[in-house]
Design a protein around this motif. Sequence first.
Motif, mmCIF file in Angstrom:
data_model
loop_
_atom_site.group_PDB
_atom_site.id
_atom_site.type_symbol
_atom_site.label_atom_id
_atom_site.label_comp_id
_atom_site.label_asym_id
_atom_site.label_seq_id
_atom_site.Cartn_x
_atom_site.Cartn_y
_atom_site.Cartn_z
ATOM 1 N N GLN A 158 -119.611 -24.635 28.712
ATOM 2 C CA GLN A 158 -119.898 -23.231 28.695
ATOM 3 C C GLN A 158 -119.119 -22.312 28.204
ATOM 4 O OE1 GLN A 158 -120.329 -23.196 33.179
ATOM 5 N NE2 GLN A 158 -118.296 -22.157 33.344
ATOM 6 N N SER A 159 -119.552 -21.129 27.577
ATOM 7 C CA SER A 159 -118.576 -20.083 27.161
ATOM 8 C C SER A 159 -117.751 -19.239 28.193
ATOM 9 C CB SER A 159 -119.406 -19.073 25.992
ATOM 10 O OG SER A 159 -120.411 -18.583 26.839
ATOM 11 N N ALA A 160 -116.654 -18.718 27.875
ATOM 12 C CA ALA A 160 -116.207 -17.767 28.853
ATOM 13 C C ALA A 160 -115.615 -16.582 28.229
ATOM 14 C CB ALA A 160 -115.042 -18.463 29.653
ATOM 15 N N THR A 161 -115.414 -15.449 29.043
ATOM 16 C CA THR A 161 -114.640 -14.361 28.366
ATOM 17 C C THR A 161 -113.277 -14.741 28.276
ATOM 18 O OG1 THR A 161 -114.156 -13.540 30.502
ATOM 19 C CG2 THR A 161 -116.335 -12.710 29.540
ATOM 20 N N ALA A 162 -112.510 -13.950 27.511
ATOM 21 C CA ALA A 162 -110.952 -14.153 27.361
ATOM 22 C C ALA A 162 -110.369 -14.345 28.596
ATOM 23 C CB ALA A 162 -110.376 -13.034 26.390
ATOM 24 N N ALA A 163 -110.814 -13.187 29.482
ATOM 25 C CA ALA A 163 -109.887 -13.154 30.641
ATOM 26 C C ALA A 163 -110.218 -14.454 31.495
ATOM 27 C CB ALA A 163 -110.477 -11.926 31.514
ATOM 28 N N GLU A 164 -111.376 -14.842 31.683
ATOM 29 C CA GLU A 164 -111.743 -16.047 32.381
ATOM 30 C C GLU A 164 -111.387 -17.289 31.989
ATOM 31 O OE1 GLU A 164 -116.418 -14.796 33.914
ATOM 32 O OE2 GLU A 164 -116.179 -15.967 32.058
ATOM 33 N N ALA A 165 -111.134 -17.321 30.664
ATOM 34 C CA ALA A 165 -110.489 -18.585 29.761
ATOM 35 C C ALA A 165 -109.049 -18.566 30.063
ATOM 36 C CB ALA A 165 -110.816 -18.514 28.160
ATOM 37 N N GLU A 166 -108.267 -17.236 29.861
ATOM 38 C CA GLU A 166 -106.813 -17.296 30.443
ATOM 39 C C GLU A 166 -106.424 -17.736 31.816
ATOM 40 O OE1 GLU A 166 -103.078 -14.206 30.318
ATOM 41 O OE2 GLU A 166 -105.080 -13.422 29.615
ATOM 42 N N SER A 167 -107.445 -17.443 32.810
ATOM 43 C CA SER A 167 -107.527 -17.795 34.332
ATOM 44 C C SER A 167 -107.509 -18.964 34.524
ATOM 45 C CB SER A 167 -108.501 -16.892 34.965
ATOM 46 O OG SER A 167 -108.486 -17.334 36.366
ATOM 47 N N GLN A 168 -108.507 -19.859 33.681
ATOM 48 C CA GLN A 168 -108.884 -21.076 33.896
ATOM 49 C C GLN A 168 -107.537 -21.923 33.227
ATOM 50 O OE1 GLN A 168 -112.445 -21.932 32.085
ATOM 51 N NE2 GLN A 168 -113.711 -20.641 33.466
ATOM 52 N N ASN A 169 -106.941 -21.446 32.229
ATOM 53 C CA ASN A 169 -106.071 -22.101 31.410
ATOM 54 C C ASN A 169 -104.669 -22.256 32.418
ATOM 55 O OD1 ASN A 169 -104.585 -23.276 29.028
ATOM 56 N ND2 ASN A 169 -103.195 -21.583 29.182
ATOM 57 N N ASP A 170 -104.443 -20.954 33.006
ATOM 58 C CA ASP A 170 -103.246 -20.912 33.902
ATOM 59 C C ASP A 170 -103.398 -22.000 35.180
ATOM 60 O OD1 ASP A 170 -102.216 -19.093 32.312
ATOM 61 O OD2 ASP A 170 -102.815 -17.457 33.530
ATOM 62 N N ARG A 171 -104.666 -21.879 35.675
ATOM 63 C CA ARG A 171 -104.554 -22.837 36.913
ATOM 64 C C ARG A 171 -104.985 -24.233 36.291
ATOM 65 N NH1 ARG A 171 -103.929 -23.916 41.661
ATOM 66 N NH2 ARG A 171 -105.617 -25.254 42.650
#
Length: 244
Positions: free
Chosen positions: A145-158
Amino acid sequence: LVPHRKSPPLRETIRGSVKIPLRAKISLSFGLALLLLGLLGLASYRSASRMVESSAWIAHTNSVLASIGTLSASLDKAERAAREYARNPREPYRQQYAAASAEIRKADRDLRTLTESNPEQLRSLKSLDRLLAEWTSLQGRPFTQSATAAEAESQNDRTLDLLEQVNVVLKQMQDRERGILARRSEKAVAGVERTRLLGVMVTGLALLLRGANSRTTVEGIKQALKALQPNLPPGADALPGKRR
């Protein structure tokens, strides 16, 4: 002339002269030598058995360490593939992630099988499985699934935080296994040293018994020759080649 009394046969004279205690000494010497050899053989057998067992456990511990290393390397490969795919969604990165995920599952199964007799490692595996489940769920989202830049950054941090926790658990498991490996290696070396020391001791005792047995035999011969002396004709001597 007074007739000379007939001397008894030499064999009977020697047999009568060698007292029972002397025979008992000789028998005891041989018996002790055989007993010591038996003890050495038993100790060598037990040491060899322990060495085989220790070698098997050392190989088992090395297998656990190899599985931990494989799991850690596969996690890094999966993380890199997912990160590259998020930047540039190309099929090779998807394939790399799929291959790394398969390696992670296999290494996790191998670890569970190898450490099933170690309660402490099993507790660490439970924590590891929980972290891996969440990490895999987040890490695989860019492929589905695609994600916004903010969602992608949050997922990457987690995912990075989870990966760090996973590596901490793996390091703990690795340190435990290395400690086990060191103790088993020391135990194997100590067993070899004990067997070698026992062999030296038994060899020394065997040499002492051999010397004691030789002295006992010489004493027996002297006693037999001394017993022959009164039964010899006048002018004869018990020792060959000698005359009065």
